[in-house]
Design an enzyme around this catalytic site. Structure first.
Site, mmCIF file in Angstrom:
data_model
loop_
_atom_site.group_PDB
_atom_site.id
_atom_site.type_symbol
_atom_site.label_atom_id
_atom_site.label_comp_id
_atom_site.label_asym_id
_atom_site.label_seq_id
_atom_site.Cartn_x
_atom_site.Cartn_y
_atom_site.Cartn_z
ATOM 1 N N SER A 1 0.574 -1.023 -0.426
ATOM 2 C CA SER A 1 0.110 -0.213 0.074
ATOM 3 C C SER A 1 0.907 1.298 0.050
ATOM 4 C CB SER A 1 -0.770 -0.056 1.076
ATOM 5 O OG SER A 1 -0.940 1.255 1.509
ATOM 6 N N GLU A 22 -10.553 4.774 -7.511
ATOM 7 C CA GLU A 22 -10.585 5.327 -6.340
ATOM 8 C C GLU A 22 -11.006 7.166 -5.654
ATOM 9 O OE1 GLU A 22 -8.014 3.974 -3.065
ATOM 10 O OE2 GLU A 22 -9.049 1.893 -3.471
ATOM 11 N N HIS A 64 -8.923 8.459 -3.063
ATOM 12 C CA HIS A 64 -7.514 8.126 -3.094
ATOM 13 C C HIS A 64 -6.210 9.389 -4.117
ATOM 14 C CE1 HIS A 64 -3.954 5.486 -1.426
ATOM 15 N NE2 HIS A 64 -3.411 6.185 -3.076
#
Ligand SMILES: [Zn+2]
Length: 192
Positions: free
Chosen positions: A102, A163, A166
């Site tokens: 991540s 997303e 993000h």
């Protein structure tokens, strides 16, 4: 700090990687690299100057161990719903990044929404993309050094679902280039 450091399934960070110059946002208590937090605040102020809502931080720096917990929890969820361990790991991996994979571990990524959407049980939804704030961000975030990291039309390259919340900080220069070239980070690091 390498602002264009690529982190994904194929380019994981080591378990002991901790970014330098982390700073805690006094409102959300979320940690980000200092430069990123400053840029985020400037961007949020710019939104309010346009009579839009300020941004709420939902997630920033995530330590390796925390990502591990998130992933394990998701695997456990699927196992408890009757899937095999292997299937559960596969399914969890498509939703939650594996530990080390991540880019939140870099301290350069922020999950954001509006203050009113923050009240929702799950504030990180695709609906954010259609809010005036979500639209403004997709068109202006590069002025503050941020790029939409997982765009809808790059899913086959990022291998991460769309997303709209993000945003990844890469600094203004790279953000302008990426925006102008319409490239995601996986593409961009190959040409610089
Ligand atoms: Zn995120």
């Amino acid at each position: 700090m390498d602002l264009v450091k690529l982190v994904n399934k194929r380019n994981p960070l080591s378990s002991d990687f901790i970014p330098l110059f982390l700073k805690q946002d006094p409102i959300s208590k979320i940690w980000l690299c200092n430069e990123v937090l400053q840029a985020f605040n400037s961007m949020s102020t710019a939104l309010t100057a346009e009579h839009l809502e300020p941004l709420a931080l939902i997630s920033g720096y995530r330590p390796y161990d925390y990502q591990h917990q998130l992933y394990d929890r998701k695997v456990g969820f699927f196992i408890s719903h009757g899937l095999s361990e292997e299937a559960s790991r596969q399914k969890a991996g498509s939703i939650v990044a594996l530990p080390g994979c991540s880019e939140h571990q870099l301290g350069l990524a922020a999950d954001v929404t509006t203050f009113s959407m923050k009240q929702l049980e799950d504030p990180l939804t695709e609906a954010f993309a259609c809010t005036p704030e979500g639209i403004w961000l997709s068109q202006n975030a590069h002025h503050y050094g941020f790029v939409l990291r997982y765009p809808k039309d790059k899913m086959s390259i990022t291998e991460i679902t769309y997303e709209p919340w993000h945003y990844r900080y890469v600094g203004k220069q790279h953000a302008f280039s990426m925006y102008a070239l319409h490239m995601c980070l996986e593409e961009y690091v190959l040409i610089i």
